[in-house]
Scaffold this motif. Structure first.
Motif, PDB file in Angstrom:
ATOM      1  N   GLY A   1       1.705   6.610   4.073  1.00  0.00           N
ATOM      2  CA  GLY A   1       0.410   5.927   4.109  1.00  0.00           C
ATOM      3  C   GLY A   1      -0.052   5.572   5.504  1.00  0.00           C
TER       4      GLY A   1
ATOM      5  N   HIS B   1       0.858  -1.181   0.000  1.00  0.00           N
ATOM      6  CA  HIS B   1       0.000   0.000   0.000  1.00  0.00           C
ATOM      7  C   HIS B   1       0.890   1.225   0.000  1.00  0.00           C
TER       8      HIS B   1
ATOM      9  N   THR C   1      -5.495   4.871  -0.846  1.00  0.00           N
ATOM     10  CA  THR C   1      -4.102   4.482  -1.132  1.00  0.00           C
ATOM     11  C   THR C   1      -4.108   3.795  -2.495  1.00  0.00           C
TER      12      THR C   1
ATOM     13  N   LEU D   1      -3.655  12.587  -2.233  1.00  0.00           N
ATOM     14  CA  LEU D   1      -4.226  11.752  -1.176  1.00  0.00           C
ATOM     15  C   LEU D   1      -5.521  12.390  -0.653  1.00  0.00           C
TER      16      LEU D   1
ATOM     17  N   PRO E   1       0.915   5.598  -0.521  1.00  0.00           N
ATOM     18  CA  PRO E   1      -0.033   6.719  -0.559  1.00  0.00           C
ATOM     19  C   PRO E   1      -0.297   7.154  -1.993  1.00  0.00           C
TER      20      PRO E   1
END
Length: 840
Positions: free
Chosen positions: A438, A17, A37, A23, A19
């Protein structure tokens, strides 16, 4: 301001995962957080993910494969917190809603698209509901004085003035698109250019006016260009959506008018209205690679000077000076570090100068500050108008040593950990940030904002915000972050005191919400944790009582205005004062004598219905027996059920239900509660009703309260030798975070991995309150045993931990009526979350 917890992603072998580019993050009024994500696999394929989590169980994240082809640019919750909009850089907008009212099951049945045109701003249309908080009246008795409804028109109305649902979006090429959801499910979409000369829109924001219009602010990203504002009117003409736009006064940022600074800050990076329904105030941020300047502007009406010649020619002009709308700068910051994210408060505190003076006089700070995140990892809370710093937080990733000068610190390679997206909670007491790795961080924002507040004043502010949540129906998890164990008792007492000062009809509307609120507060202190069970049992009792009474039907339709339920209450509460105390008791102690006064034909129900209700009737019978058996131990408040022994209203409800059960038992004996008695001839229902009535007389609301007499206590002591006392299945202690968070000790959590949390205040080893794996589970709302590993799909409440089956095992009308009470939310108001099937 301190860190409550951090939640990060586990490292997976074949995918990670990371970001997403722009975002997006949004926080609903039900304390659900949605953020994005990109899931990157080994072969570099990107999947655009939307993650939804409940703030109480952040590790239990629900991830949706959004099927957006490009990066998701916007996420937006609706006012009820049950639907979510997502938009991407290809012009696609999706509307997500809960499937089966489950917070971890989402579907996207409708949407709209502006082909190939990235969406830069997105909002739901306004529904016309706007509250104002009157902080200066926090000592007033009526909720109507503290929280007043402001006259505000919806963006669009249906026939009869009902607000029409839909959304509005702005694209990068200067188009505005509106989609309307018709009650039939059809979507009407229309797209229009913001102005005749279309230009690039890099940043935009949407706000609403009290007259039902929409205001859109746009900027092309260059600080040398003006920030343009437009008025948008939406209407429905001949079953088609129509959009009219009009140009409003525009503005240039002040930092660009200074020739020496114009080139230093080439880009506008953030453009936000200060509030969704406050289109007169705008926050702007201009940045370079290393620094930023933030400015706050306000739209004001100003008089236009008129030459004397015209005043003499037309006296009317002289009397009434013409006005013009003009943008004026309110405040600006000095050069700051580069701003990476902005979060604005949602608490509806109006921002006129008098209101700000009131706020400073009352020392009420929540809702006055907005959050700025910087590239060095720090977060500043600044006053939303003066932009003065109110609180500062330095991330643990880049702590600032006090003893070491800034110049000597070695420069770290790569970008510092900083927040790319931030959101404030609905009471502005918590802040969530998603950083460039993230990770999700939850920050507590103290209600005092660093000022030294008197303990009584801090309690009053928390109480005021709890009342706000009670009136609006918003979730109050973020307020619980600031409640210390020592505050619980006084907060519960004051909350009850404020509640009893309201009108009877408002008390009835809020009766279940205040019980849920008291239960969540009592979880936070080891002294009050057993009362949590009592409050949940009372919620359950109120729900059963109103459901069973609603099943009674008047025998003849043209009866007087009293329903059978009301008549039952009146007869059960009647105590005649004839011939001394012994006959008083005689008239009310015998369950059969109470039945004689009732019209039994009103209680006739279908046999299948009565049998279907047996589990609920069994709970009522067991609960009465448990309460009476625990009366001799009433000196021990650590036992669940303790508060019922002095609660006349609840005991009165139980008496009424015992009478109803007795009558139904004559129709169908198999629906009666089953007791295990030592004697075959004993009439258990009659015995329990007699003892319950004696206890009720001691503490009923109308009469004088007294202690239970010796004879009653002695009879209750004998109950265990006459009947087998059931072990009641209380709600298990919730596995949530809020009661386990320690000040200054942030928890480190991982998404998808339930943590071994340190024991909190509620970890008292009480009978029946602690669950161990493999112990039989209970359907707490249908009172059915599910077994240790249920084969049926179940759902659990995100707040109280109550478990129930997803699908009903019974199809009778009465059971459906009972289940409709908690189809959307748990009895405590919490959201439902589908439970994974467990295996031995």
């Amino acid at each position: 301001m301190d860190l409550a917890y951090i939640c990060e992603w586990e490292k997976w072998p074949k995918s990670t995962h990371c970001p997403s580019g722009p975002l997006a993050c949004t926080w609903s009024c039900r304390n659900l957080i949605a953020f994005t994500t990109d899931l990157r696999s080994d072969d570099q394929d990107l999947t655009r993910m939307i993650h939804i989590l409940d703030t109480e169980h952040p590790w239990d994240v629900h991830s949706i494969r959004s099927e957006h082809s490009e990066a998701i640019t916007c996420l937006e919750w609706d006012q009820s917190g049950s639907r979510l909009l997502s938009a991407d850089a290809d012009g696609q907008i999706k509307c997500w809603s809960m499937a089966d009212h489950l917070a971890n099951s989402w579907e996207s049945p409708v949407g709209s698209v502006v082909e190939g045109d990235p969406i830069v701003a997105l909002s739901w249309l306004h529904n016309g509901v706007k509250l104002a908080l009157h902080v200066e009246k926090s000592g007033a008795s009526s909720f109507g004085e503290k929280f007043s409804r402001v006259k505000f028109s919806p963006s669009l109305t249906l026939f009869g003035g009902k607000p029409m649902e839909g959304w509005i979006a702005v694209t990068v090429s200067g188009l505005v698109t509106v989609s309307l959801l018709k009650p039939s499910g059809q979507v009407l979409t229309s797209t229009e250019s913001l102005c005749r000369l279309r230009g690039r829109v890099a940043l935009a924001d949407i706000a609403f006016t009290g007259g039902g219009n929409i205001v859109v602010a746009t900027a092309d990203g260059s600080s040398a260009s003006p920030v343009q504002l437009y008025k948008v009117c939406v209407s429905v003409v001949n079953e088609k959506c129509r959009i009219d736009t009009e140009l409003l006064p525009s503005l240039f940022m002040r930092c660009t008018t200074d020739l020496s600074r114009r080139d230093r800050l080439p880009a506008i990076t953030h453009l936000k209205f200060l509030a969704r329904d406050m289109s007169e105030q705008v926050l702007l941020c201009a940045s370079s690679q290393t620094s930023s300047v933030v400015e706050c502007w306000s739209l004001r009406k100003e008089g236009l000077p008129v030459n004397n010649i015209f005043q003499q020619l037309s006296p009317a002009v002289g009397d009434k000076q013409p006005t013009i709308l003009k943008w004026r700068i309110l405040s600006a910051t000095n050069d700051l570090d580069r701003v990476s994210a902005v979060a604005l408060p949602k608490l509806p505190i109006s921002l006129t100068n008098t209101d700000l003076k009131v706020a400073s006089d009352t020392q009420f700070y929540p809702g006055l500050g907005l959050a700025l995140a910087f590239h060095d990892g720090s977060v500043h809370i600044v006053h939303r108008l003066s932009l003065q710093t109110m609180a500062i937080f330095y991330s643990s990733a880049a702590p600032r040593p006090v003893d070491e000068p800034a110049l000597k610190r070695p420069r770290t390679t790569g970008p510092t950990v900083h927040f790319k997206a931030m959101q404030l909670s609905w009471t502005s007491l918590a802040l969530v940030g998603i950083d460039n790795h993230g990770r999700l961080s939850m920050l507590r924002i103290s209600p005092s904002m660093g000022h030294s507040l008197d303990v009584g004043l801090a309690l009053r502010h928390l109480l005021f915000l709890l009342e706000y949540c009670m009136v609006t129906g918003y979730d109050w998890w973020d307020i619980l972050l600031h409640v210390q164990p020592g505050m619980v008792q006084s907060l519960v007492e004051k909350l009850h005191e404020e509640y009893t000062r309201q009108k009877a009809e408002l008390q009835q509307v809020l009766s279940t919400r205040i019980l849920a609120m008291k239960a969540s507060l009592c979880k936070l202190s080891p002294c009050t944790v057993t009362r949590v069970c009592d409050y949940h049992a009372k919620l359950f009792l109120i729900a059963i009582s109103s459901t069973l009474k609603s099943l009674l039907r008047p025998h003849v339709l043209n009866t007087p205005d009293k329903s059978p339920g009301d008549r039952l209450t009146e007869i059960c509460a009647k105590i005649t004062d004839v011939g001394g105390s012994s006959s008083i008791l005689q008239a009310t102690l015998d369950i059969d004598k109470v039945m004689i006064n009732l019209k039994t034909e009103e209680f006739v129900l279908d046999m299948n219905t009565l049998q279907a209700l047996q589990q609920l009737l069994q709970w009522v019978g067991d609960f009465v027996l448990y309460l009476l058996a625990s009366l001799p131990n009433q000196g021990s408040p650590l036992r669940p059920g303790h508060s019922f022994l002095r609660d006349g209203t609840s005991l009165g409800m139980l008496r009424e239900l015992m009478v109803v059960i007795r009558i139904w038992g004559l129709l169908k004996p198999s629906c009666l509660p089953v007791y295990t008695a030592t004697s075959d001839t004993q009439d258990s229902m009659s015995l329990l009703f007699r003892l319950l009535t004696k206890l009720w007389i001691c503490c009923r609301d109308e009469g004088p309260t007294s202690e239970p007499d010796e004879a009653l206590v002695d009879e209750c002591c004998l109950l265990p030798s006459q009947l087998l006392i059931p072990s009641l299945d209380w709600l298990p202690v919730s596995d949530g975070l809020v009661s386990r968070l320690q000040p200054k000790q942030p928890l480190r959590l991982h998404f998808g991995k339930a943590p071994a949390l340190p024991g909190g205040s509620s970890s008292l080893q009480l009978d029946g309150l602690i669950r161990v794996p493999g112990q039989p589970k209970m359907d707490h709302l249908r009172r059915l045993h599910l077994g240790a590993y249920p084969t049926e799909a179940c759902k659990a409440c995100t707040r109280c931990g109550c478990v129930t089956m997803l699908k009903s095992p019974n199809k009778t009308t009465a059971v459906k009526q009972w289940e409709q009470r908690w189809i959307k939310n748990c009895l405590c108001g919490g959201l439902w979350w589908r439970m994974p099937l467990s295996y031995p």
